[in-house]
Design an enzyme around this catalytic site. Structure first.
Site, PDB file in Angstrom:
ATOM      1  N   LYS A  39      46.430  -1.745  63.833  1.00 18.76           N
ATOM      2  CA  LYS A  39      46.438  -2.481  62.569  1.00 18.76           C
ATOM      3  C   LYS A  39      45.972  -3.916  62.772  1.00 18.76           C
ATOM      4  O   LYS A  39      45.121  -4.418  62.019  1.00 18.76           O
ATOM      5  CB  LYS A  39      47.843  -2.464  61.970  1.00 18.76           C
ATOM      6  N   ARG A 108      54.877  -6.274  59.739  1.00 18.36           N
ATOM      7  CA  ARG A 108      54.474  -4.862  59.832  1.00 18.36           C
ATOM      8  C   ARG A 108      54.249  -4.449  61.289  1.00 18.36           C
ATOM      9  O   ARG A 108      53.722  -5.218  62.086  1.00 18.36           O
ATOM     10  CB  ARG A 108      53.171  -4.617  59.062  1.00 18.36           C
ATOM     11  N   GLY A 117      54.174   5.630  59.124  1.00 20.41           N
ATOM     12  CA  GLY A 117      55.534   5.826  58.656  1.00 20.41           C
ATOM     13  C   GLY A 117      56.574   5.972  59.751  1.00 20.41           C
ATOM     14  O   GLY A 117      57.761   6.109  59.466  1.00 20.41           O
ATOM     15  N   MET A 119      57.278   3.738  62.250  1.00 22.34           N
ATOM     16  CA  MET A 119      57.945   2.496  62.644  1.00 22.34           C
ATOM     17  C   MET A 119      58.144   1.630  61.397  1.00 22.34           C
ATOM     18  O   MET A 119      57.813   2.023  60.296  1.00 22.34           O
ATOM     19  CB  MET A 119      57.134   1.786  63.723  1.00 22.34           C
ATOM     20  N   ARG A 352      41.740   1.859  59.051  1.00 20.66           N
ATOM     21  CA  ARG A 352      41.798   2.573  60.328  1.00 20.66           C
ATOM     22  C   ARG A 352      40.904   3.794  60.222  1.00 20.66           C
ATOM     23  O   ARG A 352      40.587   4.242  59.115  1.00 20.66           O
ATOM     24  CB  ARG A 352      43.231   2.979  60.661  1.00 20.66           C
ATOM     25  N   HIS A 468      55.383  36.716  79.457  1.00 25.99           N
ATOM     26  CA  HIS A 468      54.457  37.861  79.439  1.00 25.99           C
ATOM     27  C   HIS A 468      53.853  38.029  78.057  1.00 25.99           C
ATOM     28  O   HIS A 468      52.630  38.201  77.904  1.00 25.99           O
ATOM     29  CB  HIS A 468      55.208  39.144  79.856  1.00 25.99           C
ATOM     30  N   SER A 799      39.378  30.351  93.568  1.00 24.75           N
ATOM     31  CA  SER A 799      39.743  30.307  92.155  1.00 24.75           C
ATOM     32  C   SER A 799      41.199  29.866  92.087  1.00 24.75           C
ATOM     33  O   SER A 799      42.077  30.521  92.652  1.00 24.75           O
ATOM     34  CB  SER A 799      39.573  31.676  91.496  1.00 24.75           C
ATOM     35  N   CYS A 867      41.385  30.040  87.055  1.00 21.80           N
ATOM     36  CA  CYS A 867      41.578  31.195  86.185  1.00 21.80           C
ATOM     37  C   CYS A 867      42.987  31.271  85.614  1.00 21.80           C
ATOM     38  O   CYS A 867      43.376  32.279  85.041  1.00 21.80           O
ATOM     39  CB  CYS A 867      41.242  32.488  86.922  1.00 21.80           C
ATOM     40  N   TYR A 887      33.484  26.146  87.350  1.00 21.18           N
ATOM     41  CA  TYR A 887      33.719  26.862  86.105  1.00 21.18           C
ATOM     42  C   TYR A 887      35.213  26.919  85.804  1.00 21.18           C
ATOM     43  O   TYR A 887      36.056  26.714  86.678  1.00 21.18           O
ATOM     44  CB  TYR A 887      33.153  28.295  86.178  1.00 21.18           C
TER      45      TYR A 887
END
Length: 915
Positions: A39, A108, A117, A119, A352, A468, A799, A867, A887
């Site tokens: 702000k 503020r 909203g 704080m 903002r 699982h 991997s 993986c 990857y």
């Protein structure tokens, strides 16, 4: 009421160390968010642009940090504030709270990242029993003055002194009832004066002190309250939700007041430069006449659409439209603006970069590229993988009437509706009859796989995001809610009891939302996702009927694919999943879990293999398994022809392939009591007792199983090699890679590798086909990571199995801990996010980094991938890019997310806004 003169700022005092804690709005800019908060930085930026911003100054986040650490404000802060306040008073021609011509200010909050909203804010600082009279004379409006005073006492009492806000609201309602009016604007000056007296009594009674009449005391206490609000419950909860660091602190903005409650020619509003819901350009926002800012937020009175301001005050409306265009072009993004009109004078109170929906984010990014405001690289920073995931899953119709009965962990996104069933067999049976079902279990296990596949979604009362149910559901793109502890699941009686005592019987329809974790009774209508249809090839970007959102997603994904370095593979165990993954953009399979191929009808064969007493029994089981495995791999290599397929050799905890010890014991006991023959069951029970493990996840599994059960791994290697040879003879291009699981020492890998090389050579000789099968290992144990340099001598690729690596580094049982204590750890701030969800950079990540470096020192061409579940997590993808992996591999439905985040990681800019 306010004037905009040139401000001559007095030279501020500084601490002994030379730290500056206060900046005038004329001194900062939008790049100083770390110091001035969002702000304050943006107020300074608007001031620099020459926009009408009420004069003021900002107390930095550094001052807040000192206060939060020590409990006291920095020694130099009071003198710095006094110097800036004196300069402000000189500019405005009035003094804070003076009786005849009072200067009023707002106090503020303003953190680096927007926390709307969360704080505290206090308006009208400087009003007192004396100065309220001066304000009335200054404004020529007694009602306005007393209204402003009652607002100050109400906000100050609640925010600074901790008085229950309902007490003030009740008093206000009583005043309106006594006057027989419905809105506060109908209260007259005399009514408001009485209300001020009532409010002050509430403060005295509840806070044990009088409302402060000294304006500087008001301001100082309000500043401390804003500092304290950084660690308020709602702020901490919001930070956890948004993953905002807890050590940033908040800035405090002290701004000269401008008043929207001065009559019908005054008001306050919020405006957006584009629609934050859709991204479309237009006039979006709300306006409220004769009001202060909190009235709009609190919904005390109904606002009017921003477009109506043109009829109410065309001059201010036209000026606002020009400013909105200026701000959007300057910030090159959707801007969220707060403004006040004071007797026809427009003032800008805040701007903002605005929050937006996922769909709006993609549309706006491409719109701004087309307008020439940003380039493709910046467009990638304006969207996130989390937003893309939101767009990919079906969702419930938000306008539908629903009855929520529970909430669990949002384990796998989506919206699923079906009849509740309580076992896998019923799920399959009903599904085959055309019924849509939700599989409801306390928790799932591998035996439930058929039911999970048949079901629309999975609901469990236990488990977490890496249980699982969650892992398998995400792999299948299946909606899943786990750990809904308030639901009592009784699988024997085939029912579920929900809070309030309502019983859901088998066959009753329920709906589950895998994006929020909510569970509903009955059928909630769902809205399909056109984005998934696009990825699956059922909707084509550029077509006449293509969805505008699909066009935007298509373009962003094309940007990402051009920019990214990381390749993206899939975790897939069958041809169907492989084909889906390929449609979603997978560049191969990074993890084929062969244990999933042994469930169902083949489980008995594996059971016989494990429990075999003789070499003949073992060889017979392997002989029957070989052609089945080969067929699996032929189909998989065909689906992924020309792309790498990494096949992990069998890696289940041993107990998953053994009969249930309790069930078997009961069977033997019953047979004995009836004097029935039970030699086979007794022999089986003795074997199960012999192999029983207290902690199967750390027991006989992975490479250990392959070494203890002769022929198991060589059978799998032979199946892979023969399938590859068959595919090559059919003019295909199979690119198989063999991965050895749970290796902890290079000797394990060397033994298995020698056996595998021998089998591959035999298949080459028998088929006449040269096979180039890379052999590597998973790095999923701390010891493997720490000795990666040695292991790389026998491995052509690593991997990283980050699920087990996280489990073993932390000492967590991932099937238990999320449901038992992770909630407490998240609430206490020990975790910002579950380490099973996002990679733990300091611990697990450190091992990944060092293992990658050590492995490549030994073998410079070592291929590196991941993986685990982290392969599809947006934040984790950025880490894997930084570490230099080749990857990531993830479930098919996470592939687009990983592709997008890999592109963002390659073009990451440090100045990107947090949304």
């Amino acid at each position: 009421m306010s004037e905009n003169k040139d401000l001559q700022v007095a030279e501020p005092a500084t601490s002994v160390e030379g730290v500056k804690y206060v900046y005038d709005f004329t001194e900062g800019n939008k790049e100083l968010k770390d110091l001035l908060g969002g702000k304050g930085a943006n107020l300074a930026e608007m001031t620099n642009l020459g926009l009408p911003v009420p004069p003021g100054f900002t107390i930095t986040t550094e001052a807040c940090k000192v206060y939060l650490d020590s409990g006291e404000e920095p020694a130099a802060l009071r003198d710095e504030v006094s110097a800036h306040l004196a300069a402000l008073e000189e500019q405005m021609g009035k003094k804070l709270g003076q009786p005849d011509n009072p200067l009023l200010v707002s106090v503020r909050s303003g953190a680096k990242f927007s926390m709307p909203g969360m704080m505290d804010t206090v308006l009208n600082i400087g009003l007192s029993d004396k100065s309220v009279q001066g304000l009335a004379e200054q404004a020529g409006d007694a009602r306005f003055a007393w209204d402003s005073y009652r607002r100050l006492i109400q906000m100050f009492g609640k925010t600074v002194l901790g008085v229950d806000g309902d007490l003030f609201e009740d008093a206000l309602e009583a005043a309106k009832a006594a006057k027989q009016v419905t809105v506060d604007t109908e209260l007259e000056a005399a009514d408001l004066k009485k209300l001020v007296t009532r409010f002050k009594k509430i403060v005295k009674t509840e806070a044990g002190r009088d409302f402060p009449q000294d304006p500087r005391e008001q301001m100082d206490l309000a500043v401390k309250a804003v500092f304290d609000s950084w660690n308020g419950d709602r702020a901490k909860l919001y930070r956890r939700q948004e993953r905002i660091p807890g050590d940033l602190g908040t800035a405090v903005n002290i701004c000269s007041m401008v008043f929207g409650n001065l009559g019908p020619d005054s008001g306050t509003g919020v405006a957006f430069t584009r629609d934050p819901a859709s991204g479309h350009q237009g006039v979006y926002g709300d306006y409220l006449q004769n009001a202060q800012g909190e009235d709009v937020v609190a919904g005390i009175r109904n606002t009017v659409p921003l477009a109506e301001l043109e009829q109410i005050d065309k001059k201010s409306y036209d000026q606002l439209m020009q400013i909105m265009e200026t701000l959007e072009n300057h910030y090159k993004d959707l801007c969220d603006i707060e403004f006040t009109i004071e007797r026809g004078q427009l003032w800008m109170l805040q701007t903002r970069v605005g929050k937006r929906t996922a769909g709006a984010a993609f549309r706006i990014a491409t719109q701004l590229v087309d307008q020439g405001l940003i380039d493709e690289t910046e467009a990638l920073q304006r969207v996130t993988g989390a937003q893309l995931a939101q767009l990919m899953f079906p969702r419930f119709d938000e306008d539908a009437k629903v009855e929520k009965v529970g909430r669990g962990i949002a384990a796998s996104p989506g919206a699923a509706v079906g009849k509740a069933v309580f076992d896998s067999y019923t799920a399959v049976k009903w599904s085959r009859s055309g019924e849509k079902v939700i599989l409801v279990r306390r928790e799932t296990n591998p035996d439930d796989l058929d039911g999970m596949i048949a079901a629309q979604g999975i609901l469990t009362s236990r488990g977490g995001k890496t249980s699982h149910a969650a892992v398998v559901a995400r792999g299948m793109g299946k909606t899943c809610v786990c750990g809904a502890e308030e639901l009592e699941v009784d699988t024997k009686r085939r029912r579920m009891t929900v809070p309030g005592g309502h019983v859901v019987e088998e066959g009753d329809v329920i709906s589950i939302d895998g994006s929020s974790g909510k569970v509903y009774l009955g059928e909630v209508p769902v809205v399909p996702s056109p984005v998934v249809e696009y990825f699956e090839g059922r909707m084509h970007a550029g077509a006449d009927d293509a969805d505008e959102l699909v066009e935007a997603v298509h373009r962003i994904m094309a940007f990402a694919d051009r920019k990214r370095r990381l390749r993206v593979r899939a975790n897939a165990d069958n041809a169907e999943d492989a084909l889906r993954a390929r449609r979603f953009g997978a560049q191969g399979i990074g993890l084929c879990r062969t244990e999933h191929m042994f469930l169902g009808d083949r489980r008995e064969l594996v059971e016989r293999l494990i429990l075999a007493d003789t070499q003949e029994e073992r060889e017979e089981s392997l002989k029957q398994l070989l052609p089945l495995q080969k067929k699996d791999f032929v189909e998989l290599f065909e689906a992924m022809d020309g792309l790498p397929v990494t096949v992990r050799l069998l890696d289940p905890p041993l107990h998953e392939f053994l009969p249930d010890i309790t069930e078997l014991s009961v069977r033997v006991a019953l047979a004995e009591s009836r004097q029935e023959s039970h030699e086979n069951d007794l022999r089986l029970l003795q074997a199960v007792h012999r192999l029983h493990e207290q902690n199967p996840m750390l027991g006989l599994r992975g490479v250990r199983l392959g070494l203890v059960i002769p022929g198991l791994f060589t059978m799998q290697v032979r199946a892979i090699a023969e399938a590859a040879a068959e595919r090559r003879n059919a003019k295909g291009d199979p690119r198989a890679e063999i991965m050895i699981p749970l290796v902890g020492t290079v000797q394990e890998l060397e033994i298995v590798r020698d056996e595998a090389d021998q089998v591959i050579a035999e298949v080459e000789a028998a088929t006449g086909v040269e096979l180039k099968l890379a052999i590597g290992t998973m790095i999923e144990l701390p010891r493997a990571a720490l000795t990666a340099g040695q292991i790389a001598e026998a491995a052509e690729f690593f991997s990283f199995g980050t699920n087990d690596l996280t489990q073993t580094v932390w000492g967590f049982s991932r099937d238990d801990v999320e449901a038992s204590f992770f909630t407490a750890y998240l609430e206490k701030g020990i975790f910002g996010v579950s380490p099973f969800e996002t990679i733990d950079r300091d611990g697990v990540g450190s091992l990944v980094r060092s293992a990658a470096e050590a492995g490549r020192r030994t073998r410079p061409d070592l291929k590196l991938g991941v993986c685990g579940e982290h392969g599809g997590d947006p934040e984790s993808v950025h880490f894997f890019h930084e570490v230099g992996l080749d990857y990531v591999s993830c479930s098919p439905f996470r592939i687009p997310v990983a592709r997008l985040e890999a592109g963002r990681a390659a073009t990451q800019s440090t100045g990107s806004d947090h949304r």
